[in-house]
Write a protein that holds these residues in place. Structure first.
Motif, PDB file in Angstrom:
ATOM      1  N   ASP A   7      27.951 160.154 -40.553  1.00 53.97           N
ATOM      2  CA  ASP A   7      28.604 159.267 -41.502  1.00 53.97           C
ATOM      3  C   ASP A   7      30.120 159.336 -41.291  1.00 53.97           C
ATOM      4  O   ASP A   7      30.610 160.102 -40.463  1.00 53.97           O
ATOM      5  CB  ASP A   7      28.221 159.618 -42.942  1.00 53.97           C
ATOM      6  N   CYS A   8      30.844 158.528 -42.044  1.00 55.28           N
ATOM      7  CA  CYS A   8      32.296 158.454 -41.874  1.00 55.28           C
ATOM      8  C   CYS A   8      32.989 159.786 -42.170  1.00 55.28           C
ATOM      9  O   CYS A   8      33.928 160.166 -41.475  1.00 55.28           O
ATOM     10  CB  CYS A   8      32.883 157.362 -42.763  1.00 55.28           C
ATOM     11  N   GLU A   9      32.511 160.493 -43.171  1.00 59.36           N
ATOM     12  CA  GLU A   9      33.131 161.767 -43.519  1.00 59.36           C
ATOM     13  C   GLU A   9      33.071 162.737 -42.336  1.00 59.36           C
ATOM     14  O   GLU A   9      34.066 163.352 -41.964  1.00 59.36           O
ATOM     15  CB  GLU A   9      32.452 162.380 -44.739  1.00 59.36           C
ATOM     16  N   ARG A  10      31.917 162.856 -41.752  1.00 61.43           N
ATOM     17  CA  ARG A  10      31.767 163.758 -40.597  1.00 61.43           C
ATOM     18  C   ARG A  10      32.564 163.238 -39.399  1.00 61.43           C
ATOM     19  O   ARG A  10      33.187 164.006 -38.670  1.00 61.43           O
ATOM     20  CB  ARG A  10      30.305 163.922 -40.226  1.00 61.43           C
ATOM     21  N   ALA A  25      27.527 167.365 -26.088  1.00 62.73           N
ATOM     22  CA  ALA A  25      27.056 166.051 -25.633  1.00 62.73           C
ATOM     23  C   ALA A  25      26.416 165.237 -26.762  1.00 62.73           C
ATOM     24  O   ALA A  25      26.703 164.048 -26.921  1.00 62.73           O
ATOM     25  CB  ALA A  25      26.075 166.219 -24.478  1.00 62.73           C
ATOM     26  N   ALA A  26      25.557 165.858 -27.559  1.00 64.98           N
ATOM     27  CA  ALA A  26      24.867 165.126 -28.635  1.00 64.98           C
ATOM     28  C   ALA A  26      25.855 164.667 -29.704  1.00 64.98           C
ATOM     29  O   ALA A  26      25.785 163.525 -30.173  1.00 64.98           O
ATOM     30  CB  ALA A  26      23.774 165.991 -29.251  1.00 64.98           C
ATOM     31  N   ASP A  27      26.779 165.548 -30.087  1.00 67.65           N
ATOM     32  CA  ASP A  27      27.777 165.171 -31.093  1.00 67.65           C
ATOM     33  C   ASP A  27      28.719 164.100 -30.561  1.00 67.65           C
ATOM     34  O   ASP A  27      29.116 163.183 -31.286  1.00 67.65           O
ATOM     35  CB  ASP A  27      28.578 166.388 -31.551  1.00 67.65           C
ATOM     36  N   HIS A  28      29.099 164.216 -29.304  1.00 61.64           N
ATOM     37  CA  HIS A  28      29.982 163.213 -28.700  1.00 61.64           C
ATOM     38  C   HIS A  28      29.301 161.842 -28.697  1.00 61.64           C
ATOM     39  O   HIS A  28      29.916 160.836 -29.065  1.00 61.64           O
ATOM     40  CB  HIS A  28      30.368 163.621 -27.269  1.00 61.64           C
ATOM     41  N   GLU A  36      31.494 152.778 -32.563  1.00 61.16           N
ATOM     42  CA  GLU A  36      31.161 151.444 -32.053  1.00 61.16           C
ATOM     43  C   GLU A  36      30.760 150.500 -33.180  1.00 61.16           C
ATOM     44  O   GLU A  36      30.914 149.290 -33.064  1.00 61.16           O
ATOM     45  CB  GLU A  36      30.013 151.516 -31.047  1.00 61.16           C
ATOM     46  N   THR A  37      30.253 151.060 -34.283  1.00 66.46           N
ATOM     47  CA  THR A  37      29.761 150.228 -35.381  1.00 66.46           C
ATOM     48  C   THR A  37      30.619 150.288 -36.636  1.00 66.46           C
ATOM     49  O   THR A  37      30.450 149.465 -37.531  1.00 66.46           O
ATOM     50  CB  THR A  37      28.323 150.631 -35.763  1.00 66.46           C
ATOM     51  N   CYS A  38      31.533 151.242 -36.711  1.00 74.34           N
ATOM     52  CA  CYS A  38      32.359 151.419 -37.912  1.00 74.34           C
ATOM     53  C   CYS A  38      33.813 151.069 -37.587  1.00 74.34           C
ATOM     54  O   CYS A  38      34.505 151.832 -36.912  1.00 74.34           O
ATOM     55  CB  CYS A  38      32.251 152.843 -38.429  1.00 74.34           C
ATOM     56  N   LYS A  39      34.254 149.938 -38.074  1.00 75.12           N
ATOM     57  CA  LYS A  39      35.613 149.457 -37.781  1.00 75.12           C
ATOM     58  C   LYS A  39      36.675 150.425 -38.298  1.00 75.12           C
ATOM     59  O   LYS A  39      37.674 150.667 -37.638  1.00 75.12           O
ATOM     60  CB  LYS A  39      35.804 148.077 -38.394  1.00 75.12           C
ATOM     61  N   SER A  40      36.460 150.985 -39.470  1.00 75.45           N
ATOM     62  CA  SER A  40      37.427 151.905 -40.061  1.00 75.45           C
ATOM     63  C   SER A  40      37.604 153.158 -39.202  1.00 75.45           C
ATOM     64  O   SER A  40      38.728 153.561 -38.893  1.00 75.45           O
ATOM     65  CB  SER A  40      36.985 152.287 -41.470  1.00 75.45           C
ATOM     66  N   CYS A  41      36.509 153.770 -38.819  1.00 77.54           N
ATOM     67  CA  CYS A  41      36.585 154.985 -38.000  1.00 77.54           C
ATOM     68  C   CYS A  41      37.103 154.667 -36.599  1.00 77.54           C
ATOM     69  O   CYS A  41      37.867 155.446 -36.022  1.00 77.54           O
ATOM     70  CB  CYS A  41      35.232 155.684 -37.940  1.00 77.54           C
TER      71      CYS A  41
END
Length: 78
Positions: A7-10, A25-28, A36-41
Motif C-alpha cells: 500500500d502507499c504507506e509501505r 527482489a520481491a520487494d523491489h 506503476e499504478t499509483c500516481k501519488s507514489c
C-alpha cells in the motif's frame, strides 16, 4: 505463488531503499508495480530521484552555509 502487494504507506517507507536499489527482489518488484499504478507514489519517487541527482551534483561544488542549513532543516522533517 501470489504476487506481493504493498500500500502507499509501505511504499513511502521504502522510497529511498527502492531508489538506492537496496530492496530484495520481491520487494523491489512489488514497489515497482505499486508506483506503476499509483500516481501519488510515482510522483514522490520521481521527486526523490531528481533531488538525489541534484544533491549528487552538489558534491562537486562546496555548498554555502545557508544551503547546508536549509538541507539540514528539510531532512529534520523526515
Amino acid at each position: 505463488m501470489t504476487k506481493r502487494e504493498i500500500d502507499c504507506e509501505r511504499a513511502l517507507k521504502q522510497v529511498f531503499d527502492f531508489i538506492d536499489r537496496e530492496l530484495g527482489a520481491a520487494d523491489h518488484e512489488a514497489m515497482h508495480r505499486h508506483i506503476e499504478t499509483c500516481k501519488s507514489c510515482f510522483s514522490r519517487v520521481e521527486f526523490e530521484r531528481k533531488l538525489k541527482t541534484k544533491l549528487g551534483a552538489l558534491r562537486e561544488e562546496k555548498a554555502t552555509e545557508q544551503m547546508s542549513e536549509r538541507v539540514k532543516d528539510l531532512l529534520k522533517k523526515f
